[in-house]
Design a protein around this motif. Structure first.
Motif, PDB file in Angstrom:
ATOM      1  N   VAL A  14     -67.082  54.427  58.781  1.00  0.00           N
ATOM      2  CA  VAL A  14     -66.651  55.829  58.916  1.00  0.00           C
ATOM      3  C   VAL A  14     -67.693  56.736  58.289  1.00  0.00           C
ATOM      4  CG1 VAL A  14     -64.882  57.511  58.270  1.00  0.00           C
ATOM      5  CG2 VAL A  14     -64.224  55.218  58.988  1.00  0.00           C
ATOM      6  N   GLY A  15     -68.191  56.364  57.115  1.00  0.00           N
ATOM      7  CA  GLY A  15     -69.228  57.152  56.449  1.00  0.00           C
ATOM      8  C   GLY A  15     -70.516  57.192  57.240  1.00  0.00           C
TER       9      GLY A  15
ATOM     10  N   THR B  69     -80.790  62.141  56.326  1.00  0.00           N
ATOM     11  CA  THR B  69     -79.368  61.803  56.284  1.00  0.00           C
ATOM     12  C   THR B  69     -79.032  60.705  57.281  1.00  0.00           C
ATOM     13  OG1 THR B  69     -78.727  64.007  55.552  1.00  0.00           O
ATOM     14  CG2 THR B  69     -77.035  62.705  56.647  1.00  0.00           C
ATOM     15  N   ILE B  70     -79.558  60.810  58.486  1.00  0.00           N
ATOM     16  CA  ILE B  70     -79.277  59.789  59.499  1.00  0.00           C
ATOM     17  C   ILE B  70     -79.810  58.439  59.060  1.00  0.00           C
ATOM     18  CG2 ILE B  70     -79.799  59.056  61.856  1.00  0.00           C
ATOM     19  CD1 ILE B  70     -79.624  62.009  62.659  1.00  0.00           C
ATOM     20  N   PHE B  71     -81.037  58.395  58.562  1.00  0.00           N
ATOM     21  CA  PHE B  71     -81.609  57.123  58.099  1.00  0.00           C
ATOM     22  C   PHE B  71     -80.818  56.543  56.927  1.00  0.00           C
ATOM     23  CE2 PHE B  71     -85.758  58.498  60.070  1.00  0.00           C
ATOM     24  CZ  PHE B  71     -85.727  57.539  61.075  1.00  0.00           C
ATOM     25  N   ALA B  72     -80.473  57.384  55.966  1.00  0.00           N
ATOM     26  CA  ALA B  72     -79.732  56.894  54.795  1.00  0.00           C
ATOM     27  C   ALA B  72     -78.334  56.435  55.174  1.00  0.00           C
ATOM     28  CB  ALA B  72     -79.669  57.987  53.728  1.00  0.00           C
ATOM     29  N   ALA B  73     -77.697  57.123  56.110  1.00  0.00           N
ATOM     30  CA  ALA B  73     -76.353  56.726  56.535  1.00  0.00           C
ATOM     31  C   ALA B  73     -76.377  55.385  57.252  1.00  0.00           C
ATOM     32  CB  ALA B  73     -75.742  57.799  57.429  1.00  0.00           C
ATOM     33  N   VAL B  74     -77.386  55.161  58.066  1.00  0.00           N
ATOM     34  CA  VAL B  74     -77.492  53.877  58.762  1.00  0.00           C
ATOM     35  C   VAL B  74     -77.835  52.765  57.772  1.00  0.00           C
ATOM     36  CG1 VAL B  74     -78.817  52.598  60.488  1.00  0.00           C
ATOM     37  CG2 VAL B  74     -78.026  54.899  61.003  1.00  0.00           C
ATOM     38  N   LEU B  75     -78.725  53.035  56.834  1.00  0.00           N
ATOM     39  CA  LEU B  75     -79.084  52.026  55.828  1.00  0.00           C
ATOM     40  C   LEU B  75     -77.942  51.720  54.869  1.00  0.00           C
ATOM     41  CD1 LEU B  75     -82.737  52.998  54.888  1.00  0.00           C
ATOM     42  CD2 LEU B  75     -81.970  50.972  56.131  1.00  0.00           C
ATOM     43  N   SER B  76     -76.986  52.627  54.748  1.00  0.00           N
ATOM     44  CA  SER B  76     -75.875  52.395  53.827  1.00  0.00           C
ATOM     45  C   SER B  76     -74.962  51.262  54.292  1.00  0.00           C
ATOM     46  CB  SER B  76     -75.062  53.677  53.647  1.00  0.00           C
ATOM     47  OG  SER B  76     -74.320  53.953  54.814  1.00  0.00           O
ATOM     48  N   ILE B  77     -75.116  50.827  55.502  1.00  0.00           N
ATOM     49  CA  ILE B  77     -74.324  49.695  55.991  1.00  0.00           C
ATOM     50  C   ILE B  77     -74.620  48.450  55.154  1.00  0.00           C
ATOM     51  CG2 ILE B  77     -73.966  48.141  57.953  1.00  0.00           C
ATOM     52  CD1 ILE B  77     -74.459  50.538  59.767  1.00  0.00           C
TER      53      ILE B  77
ATOM     54  N   VAL C 111     -67.487  59.235  51.293  1.00  0.00           N
ATOM     55  CA  VAL C 111     -66.904  58.023  51.883  1.00  0.00           C
ATOM     56  C   VAL C 111     -67.790  56.818  51.616  1.00  0.00           C
ATOM     57  CG1 VAL C 111     -66.275  56.938  54.077  1.00  0.00           C
ATOM     58  CG2 VAL C 111     -65.596  59.284  53.627  1.00  0.00           C
ATOM     59  N   ILE C 112     -69.099  56.989  51.721  1.00  0.00           N
ATOM     60  CA  ILE C 112     -70.024  55.882  51.451  1.00  0.00           C
ATOM     61  C   ILE C 112     -69.964  55.484  49.983  1.00  0.00           C
ATOM     62  CG2 ILE C 112     -72.474  55.246  51.370  1.00  0.00           C
ATOM     63  CD1 ILE C 112     -72.841  56.965  53.900  1.00  0.00           C
ATOM     64  N   LEU C 113     -69.839  56.444  49.079  1.00  0.00           N
ATOM     65  CA  LEU C 113     -69.751  56.142  47.646  1.00  0.00           C
ATOM     66  C   LEU C 113     -68.433  55.479  47.259  1.00  0.00           C
ATOM     67  CD1 LEU C 113     -71.336  59.244  45.925  1.00  0.00           C
ATOM     68  CD2 LEU C 113     -72.090  56.889  45.727  1.00  0.00           C
ATOM     69  N   TRP C 114     -67.403  55.638  48.054  1.00  0.00           N
ATOM     70  CA  TRP C 114     -66.096  55.098  47.716  1.00  0.00           C
ATOM     71  C   TRP C 114     -66.121  53.571  47.623  1.00  0.00           C
ATOM     72  CZ3 TRP C 114     -62.206  52.273  50.336  1.00  0.00           C
ATOM     73  CH2 TRP C 114     -60.975  52.278  49.680  1.00  0.00           C
ATOM     74  N   ILE C 115     -66.847  52.894  48.497  1.00  0.00           N
ATOM     75  CA  ILE C 115     -66.902  51.423  48.497  1.00  0.00           C
ATOM     76  C   ILE C 115     -67.566  50.890  47.225  1.00  0.00           C
ATOM     77  CG2 ILE C 115     -67.787  49.392  49.714  1.00  0.00           C
ATOM     78  CD1 ILE C 115     -65.525  50.745  51.188  1.00  0.00           C
ATOM     79  N   PRO C 116     -68.766  51.343  46.851  1.00  0.00           N
ATOM     80  CA  PRO C 116     -69.365  50.826  45.618  1.00  0.00           C
ATOM     81  C   PRO C 116     -68.540  51.146  44.370  1.00  0.00           C
ATOM     82  CG  PRO C 116     -71.030  51.939  46.905  1.00  0.00           C
ATOM     83  CD  PRO C 116     -69.721  52.195  47.558  1.00  0.00           C
ATOM     84  N   ILE C 117     -67.857  52.277  44.364  1.00  0.00           N
ATOM     85  CA  ILE C 117     -67.035  52.614  43.202  1.00  0.00           C
ATOM     86  C   ILE C 117     -65.869  51.638  43.080  1.00  0.00           C
ATOM     87  CG2 ILE C 117     -65.427  54.349  42.310  1.00  0.00           C
ATOM     88  CD1 ILE C 117     -67.410  56.474  43.318  1.00  0.00           C
ATOM     89  N   GLN C 118     -65.274  51.264  44.204  1.00  0.00           N
ATOM     90  CA  GLN C 118     -64.155  50.326  44.179  1.00  0.00           C
ATOM     91  C   GLN C 118     -64.606  48.905  43.819  1.00  0.00           C
ATOM     92  OE1 GLN C 118     -60.969  51.272  44.413  1.00  0.00           O
ATOM     93  NE2 GLN C 118     -61.797  53.337  44.566  1.00  0.00           N
ATOM     94  N   LEU C 119     -65.832  48.531  44.177  1.00  0.00           N
ATOM     95  CA  LEU C 119     -66.332  47.181  43.922  1.00  0.00           C
ATOM     96  C   LEU C 119     -67.158  47.068  42.647  1.00  0.00           C
ATOM     97  CD1 LEU C 119     -67.467  46.213  47.521  1.00  0.00           C
ATOM     98  CD2 LEU C 119     -65.366  45.544  46.344  1.00  0.00           C
TER      99      LEU C 119
ATOM    100  N   PHE D 230     -77.025  54.352  45.463  1.00  0.00           N
ATOM    101  CA  PHE D 230     -78.196  55.168  45.728  1.00  0.00           C
ATOM    102  C   PHE D 230     -78.076  55.888  47.068  1.00  0.00           C
ATOM    103  CE2 PHE D 230     -82.425  55.511  47.716  1.00  0.00           C
ATOM    104  CZ  PHE D 230     -82.971  56.461  46.875  1.00  0.00           C
ATOM    105  N   LEU D 231     -77.740  55.154  48.128  1.00  0.00           N
ATOM    106  CA  LEU D 231     -77.697  55.755  49.454  1.00  0.00           C
ATOM    107  C   LEU D 231     -76.518  56.716  49.608  1.00  0.00           C
ATOM    108  CD1 LEU D 231     -78.728  52.650  51.532  1.00  0.00           C
ATOM    109  CD2 LEU D 231     -80.070  54.705  51.146  1.00  0.00           C
ATOM    110  N   GLY D 232     -75.374  56.383  49.039  1.00  0.00           N
ATOM    111  CA  GLY D 232     -74.233  57.301  49.085  1.00  0.00           C
ATOM    112  C   GLY D 232     -74.517  58.581  48.327  1.00  0.00           C
ATOM    113  N   GLY D 233     -75.129  58.444  47.153  1.00  0.00           N
ATOM    114  CA  GLY D 233     -75.509  59.630  46.377  1.00  0.00           C
ATOM    115  C   GLY D 233     -76.564  60.453  47.083  1.00  0.00           C
TER     116      GLY D 233
END
Length: 145
Positions: A99-100, A82-90, A32-40, A56-59
């Protein structure tokens, strides 16, 4: 029919030895996190774009979910990262519209909370008087009843 049940039992046994739901939610969060950069990607191909941090963070979140399946003993470390990377992915990927990020936090928490199931020790009552059972009890730290 028995072949189906043997595969089903084998999957249950495999699932019990891994942080299955934590790793599954972590992989889903990474996708889900990777979906945004792929679309943009086509729109934001400029030097210095923060979009690459989203890749990077989604991967990283996706890879941590896969590694939680492969190395379950390190699931606590993978859950923290995972928690740190998910929060930084914002910042880089909008957190997959949050959602991601939420899935990553829940998946990371499940990976942290997961503990391997202890093996069931089958004992017989006639072995309790044997000297070897006392040695095994002391060596393994498991009280036999």
């Amino acid at each position: 029919m028995s072949m189906f049940f043997s595969k089903r039992e084998a999957f249950k046994e495999w699932k019990a030895r891994r942080p299955f739901w934590g790793a599954t939610l972590t992989i889903l969060s990474g996708l889900v996190i990777l979906w945004i950069p792929i679309q943009l990607y086509e729109v934001a191909i400029v030097p210095g774009s923060i979009l690459f941090s989203g890749f990077f963070l989604g991967g990283l979140v996706f890879l941590l979910g896969v590694m939680s399946y492969a190395m379950p003993k390190l699931s606590t470390v993978f859950g923290i990262i995972t928690i740190f990377a998910a929060v930084l992915s914002i910042m880089g990927a909008l957190g997959g519209f949050l959602v991601g990020t939420i899935l990553g936090i829940i998946g990371g928490a499940l990976c942290i909370a997961w503990k391997p199931e202890l093996a069931v020790v089958e004992t017989s009552h006639h072995d309790l008087n044997d000297d070897h059972s006392v040695e095994n009890e002391i060596a393994s730290g498991i009280m036999e009843s």
